[in-house]
Scaffold this active site. Structure first.
Site, PDB file in Angstrom:
ATOM      1  CB  SER A  49      -0.067   4.237  13.469  1.00 43.37           C
ATOM      2  OG  SER A  49      -0.811   5.292  14.040  1.00 43.37           O
ATOM      3  CG  ASN A  50       5.208   3.983  16.388  1.00 39.12           C
ATOM      4  OD1 ASN A  50       4.593   2.957  16.672  1.00 39.12           O
ATOM      5  ND2 ASN A  50       6.512   4.006  16.222  1.00 39.12           N
ATOM      6  CD  GLU A  51       2.180   8.404  13.041  1.00 36.28           C
ATOM      7  OE1 GLU A  51       1.647   7.282  12.961  1.00 36.28           O
ATOM      8  OE2 GLU A  51       3.287   8.670  12.512  1.00 36.28           O
ATOM      9  CD  GLU A  86      -1.430  -6.418  16.949  1.00 36.78           C
ATOM     10  OE1 GLU A  86      -2.565  -5.981  17.226  1.00 36.78           O
ATOM     11  OE2 GLU A  86      -1.046  -6.648  15.786  1.00 36.78           O
ATOM     12  CD  GLN A  92      -5.691  -8.947  15.666  1.00 34.53           C
ATOM     13  OE1 GLN A  92      -4.629  -9.454  15.986  1.00 34.53           O
ATOM     14  NE2 GLN A  92      -5.993  -7.708  15.950  1.00 34.53           N
ATOM     15  CB  SER A 132      -7.553  -3.634   9.923  1.00 40.56           C
ATOM     16  OG  SER A 132      -6.677  -3.559  11.010  1.00 40.56           O
TER      17      SER A 132
HETATM   18  C1  LIG Z   1       2.704  -5.780  10.229  1.00 35.88           C
HETATM   19  C2  LIG Z   1       1.232  -5.527  10.331  1.00 35.88           C
HETATM   20  C3  LIG Z   1       0.382  -6.573  10.656  1.00 35.88           C
HETATM   21  C4  LIG Z   1      -0.989  -6.351  10.735  1.00 35.88           C
HETATM   22  N1  LIG Z   1      -1.783  -7.419  10.983  1.00 35.88           N
HETATM   23  C5  LIG Z   1      -3.111  -7.219  11.080  1.00 35.88           C
HETATM   24  C6  LIG Z   1      -3.979  -8.337  11.303  1.00 35.88           C
HETATM   25  O1  LIG Z   1      -3.534  -9.501  11.351  1.00 35.88           O
HETATM   26  N2  LIG Z   1      -5.290  -8.113  11.421  1.00 35.88           N
HETATM   27  C7  LIG Z   1      -5.827  -6.860  11.361  1.00 35.88           C
HETATM   28  O2  LIG Z   1      -7.026  -6.717  11.552  1.00 35.88           O
HETATM   29  N3  LIG Z   1      -5.037  -5.768  11.086  1.00 35.88           N
HETATM   30  C8  LIG Z   1      -3.705  -5.936  10.947  1.00 35.88           C
HETATM   31  N4  LIG Z   1      -2.895  -4.853  10.665  1.00 35.88           N
HETATM   32  C9  LIG Z   1      -3.504  -3.555  10.422  1.00 35.88           C
HETATM   33  C10 LIG Z   1      -3.210  -2.495  11.496  1.00 35.88           C
HETATM   34  O3  LIG Z   1      -3.932  -2.755  12.665  1.00 35.88           O
HETATM   35  C11 LIG Z   1      -3.571  -1.133  10.879  1.00 35.88           C
HETATM   36  O4  LIG Z   1      -2.701  -0.931   9.768  1.00 35.88           O
HETATM   37  C12 LIG Z   1      -3.402  -0.002  11.852  1.00 35.88           C
HETATM   38  O5  LIG Z   1      -4.375  -0.078  12.868  1.00 35.88           O
HETATM   39  C13 LIG Z   1      -3.501   1.366  11.148  1.00 35.88           C
HETATM   40  O6  LIG Z   1      -4.671   1.437  10.392  1.00 35.88           O
HETATM   41  P1  LIG Z   1      -4.646   1.848   8.850  1.00 35.88           P
HETATM   42  O7  LIG Z   1      -3.617   1.027   8.156  1.00 35.88           O
HETATM   43  O8  LIG Z   1      -6.042   1.780   8.358  1.00 35.88           O
HETATM   44  O9  LIG Z   1      -4.132   3.343   8.819  1.00 35.88           O
HETATM   45  P2  LIG Z   1      -4.994   4.669   9.093  1.00 35.88           P
HETATM   46  O10 LIG Z   1      -5.809   4.491  10.333  1.00 35.88           O
HETATM   47  O11 LIG Z   1      -5.719   4.987   7.815  1.00 35.88           O
HETATM   48  O12 LIG Z   1      -3.863   5.707   9.352  1.00 35.88           O
HETATM   49  C14 LIG Z   1      -3.101   6.296   8.284  1.00 35.88           C
HETATM   50  C15 LIG Z   1      -2.104   7.261   8.924  1.00 35.88           C
HETATM   51  O13 LIG Z   1      -2.821   8.318   9.612  1.00 35.88           O
HETATM   52  C16 LIG Z   1      -2.376   8.410  10.954  1.00 35.88           C
HETATM   53  N5  LIG Z   1      -3.495   8.737  11.839  1.00 35.88           N
HETATM   54  C17 LIG Z   1      -4.738   8.204  11.799  1.00 35.88           C
HETATM   55  N6  LIG Z   1      -5.491   8.737  12.777  1.00 35.88           N
HETATM   56  C18 LIG Z   1      -4.698   9.620  13.441  1.00 35.88           C
HETATM   57  C19 LIG Z   1      -4.914  10.471  14.558  1.00 35.88           C
HETATM   58  N7  LIG Z   1      -6.078  10.518  15.193  1.00 35.88           N
HETATM   59  N8  LIG Z   1      -3.877  11.240  14.979  1.00 35.88           N
HETATM   60  C20 LIG Z   1      -2.657  11.194  14.347  1.00 35.88           C
HETATM   61  N9  LIG Z   1      -2.410  10.401  13.265  1.00 35.88           N
HETATM   62  C21 LIG Z   1      -3.420   9.628  12.833  1.00 35.88           C
HETATM   63  C22 LIG Z   1      -1.834   7.030  11.285  1.00 35.88           C
HETATM   64  O14 LIG Z   1      -0.888   7.098  12.331  1.00 35.88           O
HETATM   65  C23 LIG Z   1      -1.210   6.611   9.966  1.00 35.88           C
HETATM   66  O15 LIG Z   1       0.090   7.144   9.865  1.00 35.88           O
HETATM   67  C24 LIG Z   1      -1.528  -5.044  10.535  1.00 35.88           C
HETATM   68  C25 LIG Z   1      -0.673  -3.996  10.201  1.00 35.88           C
HETATM   69  C26 LIG Z   1       0.690  -4.229  10.090  1.00 35.88           C
HETATM   70  C27 LIG Z   1       1.569  -3.084   9.693  1.00 35.88           C
END
Ligand SMILES: Cc1cc2nc3c(=O)[nH]c(=O)nc-3n(C[C@H](O)[C@H](O)[C@H](O)COP(=O)(O)OP(=O)(O)OC[C@H]3O[C@@H](n4cnc5c(N)ncnc54)[C@H](O)[C@@H]3O)c2cc1C
Length: 396
Positions: free
Chosen positions: A372-374, A244, A127, A130
């Site tokens: 994320s859970n947030e 998902e 997928q 991100s």
């Molecule tokens: C096991 C796993 C599998 C995955 N597989 C895929 C995949 O196959 N393909 C793919 O495309 N992606 C994948 N991902 C990525 C996943 O979709 C992203 O990690 C997720 O959407 C969070 O984005 P980020 O890591 O950029 O964190 P960020 O968006 O940078 O967030 C960082 C922190 O800030 C917090 N935050 C951000 N915005 C807010 C807000 N508005 N209010 C409160 N808190 C906030 C978040 O909760 C988090 O704690 C995977 C992730 C995991 C953990």
């Protein structure tokens, strides 16, 4: 809506017994992480063995509803998921969330070309949503796809792409319209073997390589590989994201009580078996109760989703419940084990061959995957409960 998990009628015992025999006869032995929680294989030989395993299941008629257009027997499906889940081996290869998108938005030709080989393990998918600067705020993604005759030419970078190192196809979101936000996004089928696709694996603290960076440099994608309509990728993606979250929330914490009782019996606290400690027994009881709630929630959301009656906060609630319970259980089990809890698979002194250590290290991933859970809490608050929206954008 009924939230009790229905019993599987006794007439399905034969189906279960036959499946168990099939599993004993066909389950592969892998070279890596066989016991402590394999998610993505490290070796090509293991990928081949897993393809063979999934193919044998498919050819024997053990097929998962997520890949099928026709109706299936719901009890057989539950048995299939329970028994295959208990093997500890992947029985779905790659990240096939695109299946739901193809079922809802794909053309009959796309469905026929991609669903059966995906189900059979012949095609592994990843997928590609991100990006380094677009995770929670996915609608700000920057990868662009420009129309050039009957192909789109794609430039950009993706990250956290699970299974991408072994993938044959990618479920890609890219910006086709010169407008910011969700309106400019289109969903594509991307051939991962096409020129211009560069996959770079990332090593995680679990010691495994589940994720990858994917660089796209002038990759040519036929117009016929657009999923749904141009500019409607956000709608397509949201179907997948809901699936998902439902899948993560439906994740199994297993028989928590039995597993934790086993750990508590095998370890000592203040000179006595930990199971003799009242606080340990109470904690195990509480985890066991929460795990039953999780099972009911998972069943409820899956049932509502299958009937097309899911509310948008159902999947987030279940996902939060599962991922936080799973994390607390892993932390508790490691605390019971003391220093031995730090040992990983392969160490003769590791508890349960390092399975708890792996679960502990990976547990946080479920609090992030699928949103994320947030972000899930924001969704529940704003769209579920109608609370005021949080401030967005630059608040400096
Ligand atoms: C096991 C796993 C599998 C995955 N597989 C895929 C995949 O196959 N393909 C793919 O495309 N992606 C994948 N991902 C990525 C996943 O979709 C992203 O990690 C997720 O959407 C969070 O984005 P980020 O890591 O950029 O964190 P960020 O968006 O940078 O967030 C960082 C922190 O800030 C917090 N935050 C951000 N915005 C807010 C807000 N508005 N209010 C409160 N808190 C906030 C978040 O909760 C988090 O704690 C995977 C992730 C995991 C953990």
């Amino acid at each position: 809506m009924d939230v009790t998990v229905p019993e599987i009628p006794a007439r399905y015992d034969g189906y279960r017994a036959e499946l168990r025999r099939f599993i004993v006869d066909h389950k592969p032995t892998l070279g890596w992480k066989q016991r402590s929680g394999l998610r993505v294989p490290e070796e090509e030989a293991d990928v081949d063995a897993l393809r063979e395993w999934v193919r044998s299941l498919y050819d024997a008629g053990y097929r998962l509803a997520q890949f099928l257009l026709e109706e299936v027997d719901e009890h057989e499906q539950r048995i299939l998921e329970q028994e295959l889940g208990a093997t500890g081996l992947p029985f779905v290869l790659g990240n096939p969330l695109v299946a739901g998108a193809l079922k809802a938005f794909g053309t009959p030709e796309q469905q026929a070309r991609h669903l059966p080989p995906m189900a059979r393990g012949d095609h592994i998918w990843t997928q590609l949503f991100s990006e380094p600067n677009a995770g929670s705020d996915l609608a700000s993604l920057q990868t662009r796809a420009e129309l050039d005759g009957d192909v789109y030419v794609v430039h950009g970078q993706k990250v956290w792409s699970t299974w991408a190192q072994w993938a044959d196809y990618g479920y890609l979101l890219a910006r086709t319209e010169p407008v910011p936000g969700p309106k400019g996004i289109t969903a594509f089928i991307l051939d991962m073997h096409a020129a211009g696709v560069d996959v770079r694996p990332l090593r995680e603290m679990t010691g495994t390589t589940d994720f990858n960076e994917v660089f796209l440099d002038g990759v040519r994608v036929p117009v016929s590989d657009v999923i749904g309509a141009r500019g409607e990728g956000w709608k397509v993606a949201n179907v997948s994201l809901m699936t998902e979250r439902t899948n993560v929330g439906g994740g199994s914490t297993g028989d928590i009580a039995a597993a934790l009782v086993g750990v508590a019996r095998a370890h000592r606290r203040r000179g006595r078996p930990a199971i003799d400690d009242d606080s340990v027994r109470q904690a195990i009881g509480a985890f066991s109760a929460r795990s039953r709630i999780q099972r009911a929630l998972g069943y409820r959301v899956a049932t509502k989703a299958a009937k097309g009656a899911a509310d948008m906060w159902d999947a987030p609630v279940t996902k939060i419940w599962f991922s936080e319970l799973n994390l607390e259980v892993a932390e508790f089990a490691l605390a019971l084990q003391g220093a031995r809890g730090a040992l990983v698979e392969g160490d003769p002194d590791a508890v349960d061959d390092g399975a708890w250590q792996d679960r502990f290290l990976y547990a946080r991933a479920w609090t992030i995957a699928g949103g994320s859970n947030e972000i899930m809490r924001n969704l529940i608050a704003e769209r579920g409960l109608g609370l005021p929206k949080e401030r967005r954008g630059d608040i400096s």
